[in-house]
Design a protein around this motif. Structure first.
Motif, PDB file in Angstrom:
ATOM      1  N   HIS A  31       4.683   8.591   5.182  1.00 48.75           N
ATOM      2  CA  HIS A  31       4.750   9.185   3.649  1.00 48.75           C
ATOM      3  C   HIS A  31       3.372  10.644   3.477  1.00 48.75           C
ATOM      4  O   HIS A  31       2.188   9.612   3.998  1.00 48.75           O
ATOM      5  CB  HIS A  31       4.544   8.268   2.195  1.00 48.75           C
ATOM      6  N   VAL A  32       3.055  11.655   3.325  1.00 48.84           N
ATOM      7  CA  VAL A  32       2.553  12.345   3.890  1.00 48.84           C
ATOM      8  C   VAL A  32       1.476  13.057   1.799  1.00 48.84           C
ATOM      9  O   VAL A  32       2.841  13.421   1.558  1.00 48.84           O
ATOM     10  CB  VAL A  32       2.615  14.035   4.132  1.00 48.84           C
ATOM     11  N   VAL A  33       0.503  12.605   1.596  1.00 49.67           N
ATOM     12  CA  VAL A  33       0.111  12.660   0.365  1.00 49.67           C
ATOM     13  C   VAL A  33      -0.925  14.122   0.919  1.00 49.67           C
ATOM     14  O   VAL A  33      -1.490  13.960   0.969  1.00 49.67           O
ATOM     15  CB  VAL A  33      -0.515  11.686  -0.368  1.00 49.67           C
ATOM     16  N   GLU A  34      -0.397  14.626   0.008  1.00 47.61           N
ATOM     17  CA  GLU A  34      -1.049  15.898   0.237  1.00 47.61           C
ATOM     18  C   GLU A  34      -2.397  16.239  -1.443  1.00 47.61           C
ATOM     19  O   GLU A  34      -1.741  16.816  -2.124  1.00 47.61           O
ATOM     20  CB  GLU A  34      -0.237  17.271  -0.019  1.00 47.61           C
ATOM     21  N   TYR A  35      -3.262  15.832  -0.836  1.00 49.76           N
ATOM     22  CA  TYR A  35      -3.931  15.022  -2.275  1.00 49.76           C
ATOM     23  C   TYR A  35      -5.008  16.229  -2.684  1.00 49.76           C
ATOM     24  O   TYR A  35      -5.558  15.879  -4.026  1.00 49.76           O
ATOM     25  CB  TYR A  35      -5.165  13.873  -1.382  1.00 49.76           C
ATOM     26  N   LEU A  36      -4.653  17.107  -2.200  1.00 52.14           N
ATOM     27  CA  LEU A  36      -5.871  18.483  -3.441  1.00 52.14           C
ATOM     28  C   LEU A  36      -4.694  18.505  -4.044  1.00 52.14           C
ATOM     29  O   LEU A  36      -5.062  19.354  -5.424  1.00 52.14           O
ATOM     30  CB  LEU A  36      -5.912  19.447  -2.277  1.00 52.14           C
ATOM     31  N   THR A  37      -3.280  18.764  -3.839  1.00 52.81           N
ATOM     32  CA  THR A  37      -1.764  18.926  -4.977  1.00 52.81           C
ATOM     33  C   THR A  37      -1.903  17.284  -5.728  1.00 52.81           C
ATOM     34  O   THR A  37      -1.244  17.755  -7.313  1.00 52.81           O
ATOM     35  CB  THR A  37      -1.083  19.541  -4.311  1.00 52.81           C
ATOM     36  N   THR A  38      -1.641  16.145  -5.122  1.00 52.27           N
ATOM     37  CA  THR A  38      -1.693  15.208  -5.614  1.00 52.27           C
ATOM     38  C   THR A  38      -2.627  13.993  -5.243  1.00 52.27           C
ATOM     39  O   THR A  38      -2.156  13.228  -5.210  1.00 52.27           O
ATOM     40  CB  THR A  38      -0.353  14.516  -5.284  1.00 52.27           C
ATOM     41  N   PRO A  40      -4.932  10.630  -5.789  1.00 52.47           N
ATOM     42  CA  PRO A  40      -4.909   9.762  -6.063  1.00 52.47           C
ATOM     43  C   PRO A  40      -5.450   9.450  -7.087  1.00 52.47           C
ATOM     44  O   PRO A  40      -6.572   9.939  -7.487  1.00 52.47           O
ATOM     45  CB  PRO A  40      -5.442   9.236  -4.354  1.00 52.47           C
ATOM     46  N   SER A  41      -5.426   8.166  -8.272  1.00 55.73           N
ATOM     47  CA  SER A  41      -5.446   8.033  -9.248  1.00 55.73           C
ATOM     48  C   SER A  41      -6.878   7.227  -8.933  1.00 55.73           C
ATOM     49  O   SER A  41      -7.413   7.170  -7.631  1.00 55.73           O
ATOM     50  CB  SER A  41      -5.010   7.145 -10.029  1.00 55.73           C
ATOM     51  N   ALA A  46     -10.844   3.940  -5.510  1.00 61.16           N
ATOM     52  CA  ALA A  46     -12.143   2.467  -5.547  1.00 61.16           C
ATOM     53  C   ALA A  46     -11.256   1.969  -4.159  1.00 61.16           C
ATOM     54  O   ALA A  46     -11.890   1.404  -4.194  1.00 61.16           O
ATOM     55  CB  ALA A  46     -12.470   2.591  -6.804  1.00 61.16           C
ATOM     56  N   SER A  47     -10.213   1.383  -4.635  1.00 59.76           N
ATOM     57  CA  SER A  47      -9.372   0.280  -3.870  1.00 59.76           C
ATOM     58  C   SER A  47      -9.516   0.905  -2.337  1.00 59.76           C
ATOM     59  O   SER A  47      -9.499   0.551  -1.828  1.00 59.76           O
ATOM     60  CB  SER A  47      -8.046   0.464  -3.984  1.00 59.76           C
ATOM     61  N   LEU A  48      -8.952   2.225  -2.096  1.00 60.15           N
ATOM     62  CA  LEU A  48      -8.620   2.741  -0.900  1.00 60.15           C
ATOM     63  C   LEU A  48     -10.145   2.433  -0.200  1.00 60.15           C
ATOM     64  O   LEU A  48     -10.422   2.189   0.969  1.00 60.15           O
ATOM     65  CB  LEU A  48      -8.695   4.072  -0.473  1.00 60.15           C
ATOM     66  N   ILE A  49     -11.201   3.293  -0.803  1.00 63.21           N
ATOM     67  CA  ILE A  49     -12.966   3.078  -0.663  1.00 63.21           C
ATOM     68  C   ILE A  49     -13.305   1.233  -0.262  1.00 63.21           C
ATOM     69  O   ILE A  49     -13.728   1.211   1.374  1.00 63.21           O
ATOM     70  CB  ILE A  49     -13.827   3.540  -1.663  1.00 63.21           C
TER      71      ILE A  49
END
Length: 147
Positions: A31-38, A40-41, A46-49
C-alpha cells in the motif's frame, strides 16, 4: 499469501523509489502512501516513530526542507514541537518509512527494507545508480542488519 506492507513514499526521492522497487521485487504489492499529499495523522506519525524505536529528531529531514529556516536544529525543542513542525511541513518527514509484519523502519539506505520482507528478492536487483543489492545468485551484496 497476502502480506500487508505500507510504504510512506515520495516518488521524487531515489531512495524511496529503490525501496518500493525492492518490495515489489519480493513479489509484494505494498500500500503506497504518498505522504506529501496524504500525510499521516499526528497520532499515527508518533506511533510510527515509537514503533521504529528512534528519537523524533531522527525522523527529521534537513536536505531540501525548511529545517534551517524553522530553527529545528535547536536542541531545546521538544518532541511535540518537532512533531508539530512535521505536521505543518510534511516534507520534513524523512522517507521512506516501511510498515511490515516484521517491523517498522526508516529505510535509509533503501536496502534496509530487505530486513522487513518475509520473502526473498525474486530477481537480481540494482539501485537506480547501478549499485548491486542482490546478485545473480540471489545473494545480498550490501551490508545489512540481518545475519
Amino acid at each position: 499469501m497476502s502480506i500487508d506492507i505500507v510504504i510512506y513514499h515520495n516518488p521524487d526521492c531515489g531512495t524511496s523509489r529503490n525501496t518500493l522497487a525492492m518490495i515489489r521485487n519480493a513479489g509484494i504489492e505494498p500500500h503506497v502512501v504518498e505522504y506529501l499529499t496524504t500525510p499521516p495523522s499526528r497520532a499515527l506519525l508518533a506511533s510510527l516513530i515509537q514503533r521504529m524505536g528512534i528519537p523524533v529528531r531522527d525522523l527529521l529531514r534537513e536536505k531540501g526542507t525548511p529545517y534551517a529556516e524553522l530553527g529545528l536544529a535547536d536542541p531545546s525543542l521538544t518532541d511535540d514541537q518537532l512533531l508539530d513542525a512535521m505536521m505543518e511541513h510534511p516534507i520534513l518527514i524523512n522517507r521512506p518509512i516501511v510498515v511490515a509484519p516484521m517491523g517498522v523502519k526508516l529505510c535509509r539506505p533503501s536496502e534496509l527494507v530487505l530486513d522487513l520482507l518475509p520473502t526473498a528478492q525474486q530477481t537480481p536487483f540494482s539501485k537506480e545508480d547501478g549499485e548491486v543489492v542482490i546478485d545473480a545468485a540471489g545473494r545480498r551484496t550490501t551490508p545489512g542488519t540481518r545475519s
